[in-house]
Design an enzyme around this catalytic site. Structure first.
Site, PDB file in Angstrom:
ATOM      1  N   ARG A  81      77.142   4.616  39.212  1.00 61.62           N
ATOM      2  CA  ARG A  81      75.986   3.919  39.796  1.00 61.62           C
ATOM      3  C   ARG A  81      75.654   2.655  39.001  1.00 61.62           C
ATOM      4  O   ARG A  81      75.230   1.644  39.553  1.00 61.62           O
ATOM      5  CB  ARG A  81      74.782   4.865  39.858  1.00 61.62           C
TER       6      ARG A  81
ATOM      7  N   HIS B 256      61.084   5.839  37.226  1.00 68.93           N
ATOM      8  CA  HIS B 256      62.149   6.838  37.122  1.00 68.93           C
ATOM      9  C   HIS B 256      63.239   6.402  36.157  1.00 68.93           C
ATOM     10  O   HIS B 256      64.344   6.936  36.186  1.00 68.93           O
ATOM     11  CB  HIS B 256      62.754   7.100  38.514  1.00 68.93           C
TER      12      HIS B 256
ATOM     13  N   CYS C 203      67.867   8.358  23.484  1.00 69.83           N
ATOM     14  CA  CYS C 203      68.361   9.362  22.546  1.00 69.83           C
ATOM     15  C   CYS C 203      67.654  10.694  22.814  1.00 69.83           C
ATOM     16  O   CYS C 203      66.423  10.773  22.776  1.00 69.83           O
ATOM     17  CB  CYS C 203      68.087   8.932  21.101  1.00 69.83           C
TER      18      CYS C 203
ATOM     19  N   ASN D 286      59.216   0.508  56.165  1.00 72.57           N
ATOM     20  CA  ASN D 286      60.307   1.463  56.045  1.00 72.57           C
ATOM     21  C   ASN D 286      61.181   1.416  57.290  1.00 72.57           C
ATOM     22  O   ASN D 286      60.675   1.146  58.389  1.00 72.57           O
ATOM     23  CB  ASN D 286      59.731   2.878  55.859  1.00 72.57           C
TER      24      ASN D 286
ATOM     25  N   ASN E 287      63.336   2.897  41.776  1.00 70.63           N
ATOM     26  CA  ASN E 287      64.755   2.560  41.665  1.00 70.63           C
ATOM     27  C   ASN E 287      65.146   2.338  40.212  1.00 70.63           C
ATOM     28  O   ASN E 287      64.338   1.916  39.389  1.00 70.63           O
ATOM     29  CB  ASN E 287      65.065   1.299  42.482  1.00 70.63           C
TER      30      ASN E 287
ATOM     31  N   GLY F 207      60.532   1.106  51.527  1.00 63.67           N
ATOM     32  CA  GLY F 207      61.850   1.724  51.398  1.00 63.67           C
ATOM     33  C   GLY F 207      61.856   3.035  50.650  1.00 63.67           C
ATOM     34  O   GLY F 207      62.784   3.310  49.882  1.00 63.67           O
TER      35      GLY F 207
ATOM     36  N   SER G  75      61.121   7.398  51.165  1.00 66.68           N
ATOM     37  CA  SER G  75      60.976   8.442  52.198  1.00 66.68           C
ATOM     38  C   SER G  75      59.748   9.313  51.980  1.00 66.68           C
ATOM     39  O   SER G  75      59.445  10.183  52.798  1.00 66.68           O
ATOM     40  CB  SER G  75      62.233   9.328  52.203  1.00 66.68           C
TER      41      SER G  75
HETATM   42  N1  APR Z   1      64.950  -1.222  54.811  1.00 69.97           N
HETATM   43  C1  APR Z   1      63.839  -0.452  54.647  1.00 69.97           C
HETATM   44  N2  APR Z   1      63.882   0.890  54.454  1.00 69.97           N
HETATM   45  C2  APR Z   1      65.103   1.465  54.423  1.00 69.97           C
HETATM   46  C3  APR Z   1      66.301   0.736  54.584  1.00 69.97           C
HETATM   47  C4  APR Z   1      66.188  -0.667  54.776  1.00 69.97           C
HETATM   48  N3  APR Z   1      67.263  -1.448  54.952  1.00 69.97           N
HETATM   49  N4  APR Z   1      67.343   1.608  54.516  1.00 69.97           N
HETATM   50  C5  APR Z   1      66.812   2.829  54.310  1.00 69.97           C
HETATM   51  N5  APR Z   1      65.474   2.754  54.254  1.00 69.97           N
HETATM   52  C6  APR Z   1      64.493   3.824  54.034  1.00 69.97           C
HETATM   53  C7  APR Z   1      64.879   5.133  54.702  1.00 69.97           C
HETATM   54  O1  APR Z   1      64.326   5.205  56.000  1.00 69.97           O
HETATM   55  C8  APR Z   1      64.234   6.165  53.744  1.00 69.97           C
HETATM   56  O2  APR Z   1      62.925   6.508  54.196  1.00 69.97           O
HETATM   57  O3  APR Z   1      64.473   4.063  52.652  1.00 69.97           O
HETATM   58  C9  APR Z   1      64.113   5.425  52.419  1.00 69.97           C
HETATM   59  C10 APR Z   1      65.034   5.978  51.346  1.00 69.97           C
HETATM   60  O4  APR Z   1      64.580   7.271  51.038  1.00 69.97           O
HETATM   61  P1  APR Z   1      65.297   8.102  49.861  1.00 69.97           P
HETATM   62  O5  APR Z   1      66.770   8.005  50.049  1.00 69.97           O
HETATM   63  O6  APR Z   1      64.641   9.432  49.815  1.00 69.97           O
HETATM   64  O7  APR Z   1      64.966   7.262  48.535  1.00 69.97           O
HETATM   65  P2  APR Z   1      63.617   7.268  47.699  1.00 69.97           P
HETATM   66  O8  APR Z   1      62.432   7.506  48.596  1.00 69.97           O
HETATM   67  O9  APR Z   1      63.613   6.046  46.874  1.00 69.97           O
HETATM   68  O10 APR Z   1      63.816   8.558  46.739  1.00 69.97           O
HETATM   69  C11 APR Z   1      62.798   8.769  45.793  1.00 69.97           C
HETATM   70  O11 APR Z   1      64.066  10.602  44.888  1.00 69.97           O
HETATM   71  O12 APR Z   1      66.055  11.496  44.264  1.00 69.97           O
HETATM   72  C12 APR Z   1      64.917  10.904  43.790  1.00 69.97           C
HETATM   73  O13 APR Z   1      64.731   9.727  41.794  1.00 69.97           O
HETATM   74  C13 APR Z   1      65.234   9.619  43.087  1.00 69.97           C
HETATM   75  O14 APR Z   1      63.882   7.626  42.992  1.00 69.97           O
HETATM   76  C14 APR Z   1      64.461   8.577  43.878  1.00 69.97           C
HETATM   77  C15 APR Z   1      63.394   9.406  44.571  1.00 69.97           C
END
Ligand code: APR
Length: 232
Positions: free
Chosen positions: A58, A108, A116, A200, A91, A174, A176
């Site tokens: 990553r 995060h 460490c 979103n 992120n 962005g 969930s």
């Molecule tokens: N523009 C806007 N939103 C988007 C796009 C885009 N191009 N592509 C995807 N999304 C949205 C999706 O609809 C989804 O709701 O981004 C969201 C991503 O959700 P997750 O994959 O769950 O990511 P996130 O919410 O950042 O996860 C939170 O979970 O696993 C842990 O630590 C990790 O920081 C992460 C946390």
């Protein structure tokens, strides 16, 4: 508003158009790896090489990625808004910084930081971390990615909660809404009387808690929203 303040929370969706995978979308990171294997302290203790490989991959992807119009719009907001803007991100990439944002609150952790496990010292992570890398401060062979794993406390929560309690506007972009405490920020902002907006691609788990939603891709919705704030 006398000295208005905006708190922004971003998630993996803001970096999706930069080519970095999200977690819970179709084929996302949590479809490829089990969280308990690569994003928990127990997983790291069980198989540190697997975890180092996961974050090394990553980190290499994140270093190659380019910020997009959404990241750039937030950097413009930070620079031009006549008030306070706190940019909090879930992120671990550095795309907000690449876009020119400053003082980004990585709740995060971050791929470009190493931690460490023995003395809590932090230092810039090499592109590829190895199991048993020595801590430059205490010398223990206990380097780990500076990532907040499930079961660990997110960083900077006092600062974030203080900002939310004073926010006039809260925007979630962005994300969930699956993971707390970040998913609960909209409630804290609402209690503080803030206007709340979600940008979103798909409705989040907490979409009903937001006053306003701007569905779509962040590269479209975020610049439009920033324009409305700066010149609305
Ligand atoms: N523009 C806007 N939103 C988007 C796009 C885009 N191009 N592509 C995807 N999304 C949205 C999706 O609809 C989804 O709701 O981004 C969201 C991503 O959700 P997750 O994959 O769950 O990511 P996130 O919410 O950042 O996860 C939170 O979970 O696993 C842990 O630590 C990790 O920081 C992460 C946390």
């Amino acid at each position: 508003m006398a000295h208005p303040s905006i708190v922004i929370l971003t998630g993996a969706g803001i970096s999706a158009e930069s080519g970095l995978g999200t977690f819970r979308d179709e084929g996302g990171l949590w479809a490829q790896h089990r969280i308990e294997d690569v994003a928990t302290p127990e997983g790291f203790a069980r198989d540190p090489q697997l975890v180092m490989d996961f974050y090394n991959t990553r980190r290499a992807q994140a270093v190659e990625a380019t910020e997009n119009a959404a990241h750039r719009a937030l950097a413009r907001l930070q620079a031009d808004f006549d008030g306070d803007v706190l940019l909090v991100t879930q992120n671990v990439d550095s795309l907000h910084e690449k876009a020119g944002s400053t003082d980004v609150v990585h709740m995060h952790g971050a791929l470009n930081s190493a931690l460490c496990g023995a003395c809590d010292h932090r230092w810039p992570a090499p592109l590829q971390m190895q199991v048993g890398d020595a801590c430059p401060a205490c010398g223990a062979p206990s380097a780990r990615p500076d990532i907040v794993w499930f079961g660990e406390m997110p960083y900077h929560m006092d600062r974030i909660e203080a900002a939310l309690s004073q926010a006039d506007i809260f925007a979630a972009i962005g994300t969930s809404g699956n993971v707390y405490p970040a998913a609960g920020f909209v409630q804290l902002a609402t209690y503080a009387g803030a206007k709340t907006v979600e940008m979103n691609l798909d409705p989040s788990m907490t979409v009903n808690l937001f006053e306003e939603t701007r569905p779509g891709k962040a590269s479209q919705t975020v610049p439009e929203w920033v324009e409305s704030i700066l010149n609305g």
